[in-house]
Design a protein around this motif. Structure first.
Motif, PDB file in Angstrom:
ATOM      1  N   LYS A 186      52.597  16.796  -5.655  1.00 62.10           N
ATOM      2  CA  LYS A 186      52.363  17.966  -7.051  1.00 62.10           C
ATOM      3  C   LYS A 186      52.535  18.859  -6.266  1.00 62.10           C
ATOM      4  O   LYS A 186      53.439  20.119  -6.960  1.00 62.10           O
ATOM      5  CB  LYS A 186      51.164  17.754  -7.220  1.00 62.10           C
ATOM      6  N   LEU A 187      52.029  19.222  -5.265  1.00 69.27           N
ATOM      7  CA  LEU A 187      52.372  20.401  -4.472  1.00 69.27           C
ATOM      8  C   LEU A 187      53.654  21.410  -4.522  1.00 69.27           C
ATOM      9  O   LEU A 187      54.642  22.037  -4.614  1.00 69.27           O
ATOM     10  CB  LEU A 187      50.927  20.735  -3.227  1.00 69.27           C
ATOM     11  N   ALA A 188      54.441  20.020  -3.568  1.00 70.12           N
ATOM     12  CA  ALA A 188      56.052  19.952  -3.187  1.00 70.12           C
ATOM     13  C   ALA A 188      56.792  20.367  -4.034  1.00 70.12           C
ATOM     14  O   ALA A 188      57.683  21.115  -4.218  1.00 70.12           O
ATOM     15  CB  ALA A 188      56.240  18.984  -2.418  1.00 70.12           C
ATOM     16  N   MET A 204      55.675  12.952  -5.303  1.00 73.51           N
ATOM     17  CA  MET A 204      56.243  14.259  -5.900  1.00 73.51           C
ATOM     18  C   MET A 204      56.949  14.399  -8.056  1.00 73.51           C
ATOM     19  O   MET A 204      57.392  15.097  -8.374  1.00 73.51           O
ATOM     20  CB  MET A 204      58.275  14.558  -4.959  1.00 73.51           C
ATOM     21  N   LEU A 205      57.667  12.702  -7.864  1.00 74.82           N
ATOM     22  CA  LEU A 205      58.310  12.369  -9.003  1.00 74.82           C
ATOM     23  C   LEU A 205      58.047  12.528 -10.104  1.00 74.82           C
ATOM     24  O   LEU A 205      58.474  13.484 -11.212  1.00 74.82           O
ATOM     25  CB  LEU A 205      59.513  11.010  -8.873  1.00 74.82           C
ATOM     26  N   LEU A 219      64.731  10.298 -10.981  1.00 72.84           N
ATOM     27  CA  LEU A 219      65.431  11.210 -11.556  1.00 72.84           C
ATOM     28  C   LEU A 219      66.604  10.815 -12.405  1.00 72.84           C
ATOM     29  O   LEU A 219      66.643  11.931 -13.204  1.00 72.84           O
ATOM     30  CB  LEU A 219      66.121  11.588  -9.733  1.00 72.84           C
ATOM     31  N   VAL A 220      67.675   9.747 -12.341  1.00 76.32           N
ATOM     32  CA  VAL A 220      68.706   9.889 -13.380  1.00 76.32           C
ATOM     33  C   VAL A 220      67.788  10.350 -15.053  1.00 76.32           C
ATOM     34  O   VAL A 220      68.144  11.121 -15.829  1.00 76.32           O
ATOM     35  CB  VAL A 220      69.463   8.153 -13.184  1.00 76.32           C
ATOM     36  N   LYS A 221      66.578   9.738 -14.631  1.00 74.90           N
ATOM     37  CA  LYS A 221      66.195   9.500 -16.706  1.00 74.90           C
ATOM     38  C   LYS A 221      65.070  10.862 -16.715  1.00 74.90           C
ATOM     39  O   LYS A 221      65.807  10.937 -17.900  1.00 74.90           O
ATOM     40  CB  LYS A 221      64.989   8.815 -16.279  1.00 74.90           C
ATOM     41  N   LYS A 222      65.410  12.159 -15.957  1.00 75.77           N
ATOM     42  CA  LYS A 222      64.879  13.463 -15.618  1.00 75.77           C
ATOM     43  C   LYS A 222      66.225  14.126 -16.655  1.00 75.77           C
ATOM     44  O   LYS A 222      65.784  15.263 -16.766  1.00 75.77           O
ATOM     45  CB  LYS A 222      64.119  13.586 -14.470  1.00 75.77           C
ATOM     46  N   GLY A 223      67.192  13.281 -16.037  1.00 79.06           N
ATOM     47  CA  GLY A 223      68.500  13.891 -16.315  1.00 79.06           C
ATOM     48  C   GLY A 223      69.177  15.164 -15.252  1.00 79.06           C
ATOM     49  O   GLY A 223      70.108  15.974 -15.281  1.00 79.06           O
TER      50      GLY A 223
END
Length: 248
Positions: free
Chosen positions: A83-85, A106-107, A128-132
Motif C-alpha cells: 500500500k505504501l509503495a 501493491m496491485l 493490471l489489464v483489468k485496471k485499464g
C-alpha cells in the motif's frame, strides 16, 4: 535490558561472526541463559536466524522458495508495504514492477491514472489489464518457482526502456552486502531495472533484515527501502545509508 535491545545485540553479533553460542549472547546482553534461549526461539520464528545446537547462526539464503510458499509469509506486513509503495506512483508514470509476493500486494492500491507498467511477473498481468493500464510483459524464460520471467531476452528489452520508478523485491537486506537474491538471473533483472529508473525502491519486510544471498543486485544506498513499521537498530543504521520509507 529491554527485549528489543537484546534482539539487536544478538543480530549484530551474528552479522559480524555468522554464528554464536548461547554463552556469547549471555555475555554481550548480560542476560540469563533462559532469557537468551527464549530470544533465540522468537528470532527464529521471525525468520531472522536459525537455531543450532548450543547457539544460533545467521541465515544465508541459498535457495529460492516458491511463490506460493512466500505469499503466505508475513502477509500483513507485505500488504502494508504494498500500500505504501503504491501511494508513491503518480498519474502518468512509467513504472517497472518486479516479480515477487511483496510487489504483488501493491496491485489493489494502485489508483493513479494513465500509467504504463512493465513487469516480469506473470501473476500481475490480469489484474493490471483489468485496471485499464498500458501493460508490457517482458519476454524470456519463465522461472517456475517464482513465476518470474528472466534471461537474455528480458534483459535486452529492459536495457532499452526507461522508467520514472521501479519497485523491486528482494530476499535479503544487509548493511554491508546491500540487497541480494539467490538467483543470478533474477538478480540481473533487478539490477538492470534499477539502472534504468529515475527513482528506485526496494520492498522488504523486517524478516529480510540481517540476511545475505549469493547475488548482490544493489548496494543499500542505490535504492530507497520501503519496509514495515519495525523499531530496530538495523533501520537506524540503514537510515544513515539510504532513505527508509515506512520503518520507524
Amino acid at each position: 535490558m529491554l527485549t528489543q535491545k537484546r534482539y539487536d545485540l544478538i543480530l549484530e553479533f551474528l552479522n559480524r561472526h555468522s554464528s554464536g553460542s548461547v554463552a556469547d549472547f549471555v555475555n554481550i546482553t548480560e542476560s540469563s541463559e533462559a532469557t537468551i534461549r527464549r530470544d533465540l526461539t522468537f528470532l527464529e520464528s521471525s525468520g531472522l536466524l536459525t537455531r543450532i545446537h548450543g547457539g544460533a547462526t545467521l541465515d544465508k539464503i541459498e535457495k529460492e522458495a516458491t511463490f506460493s510458499d512466500k505469499s503466505i509469509r508475513n502477509l500483513k506486513e507485505k500488504v502494508y508495504i504494498g500500500k505504501l509503495a503504491a501511494s508513491l506512483i503518480d498519474d502518468g508514470d512509467t513504472v517497472f514492477i518486479d516479480a515477487g509476493t511483496t510487489t504483488y500486494e501493491m496491485l489493489p492500491f494502485i489508483d493513479a491514472e494513465s500509467l504504463t507498467i512493465v513487469t516480469n511477473n506473470m501473476t500481475l498481468i490480469d489484474i493490471l489489464v483489468k485496471k485499464g493500464y498500458y501493460v508490457y510483459l517482458l519476454g524470456g524464460k519463465v522461472k517456475l518457482t517464482t513465476r518470474a520471467i528472466v534471461g537474455h531476452d528480458a534483459i535486452k528489452k529492459l536495457e532499452n526502456l526507461y522508467f520514472d520508478k521501479c519497485f523491486i523485491g528482494t530476499n535479503c537486506v544487509d548493511l554491508e552486502h546491500g540487497y541480494s537474491t539467490p538467483d543470478s538471473d533474477e538478480g540481473h533483472i533487478k539490477r538492470t531495472a534499477i539502472m534504468q529508473s529515475k527513482q528506485k525502491f526496494v520492498l522488504a519486510d523486517h524478516s529480510k533484515f540481517h540476511k545475505t544471498a549469493f547475488v548482490q543486485f544493489a548496494a543499500l544506498n542505490e535504492a530507497a527501502l520501503i519496509t514495515n513499521k519495525n523499531s530496530s537498530k538495523f533501520l537506524s543504521e540503514a537510515a544513515k545509508i539510504t532513505k527508509i520509507i515506512g520503518g520507524e
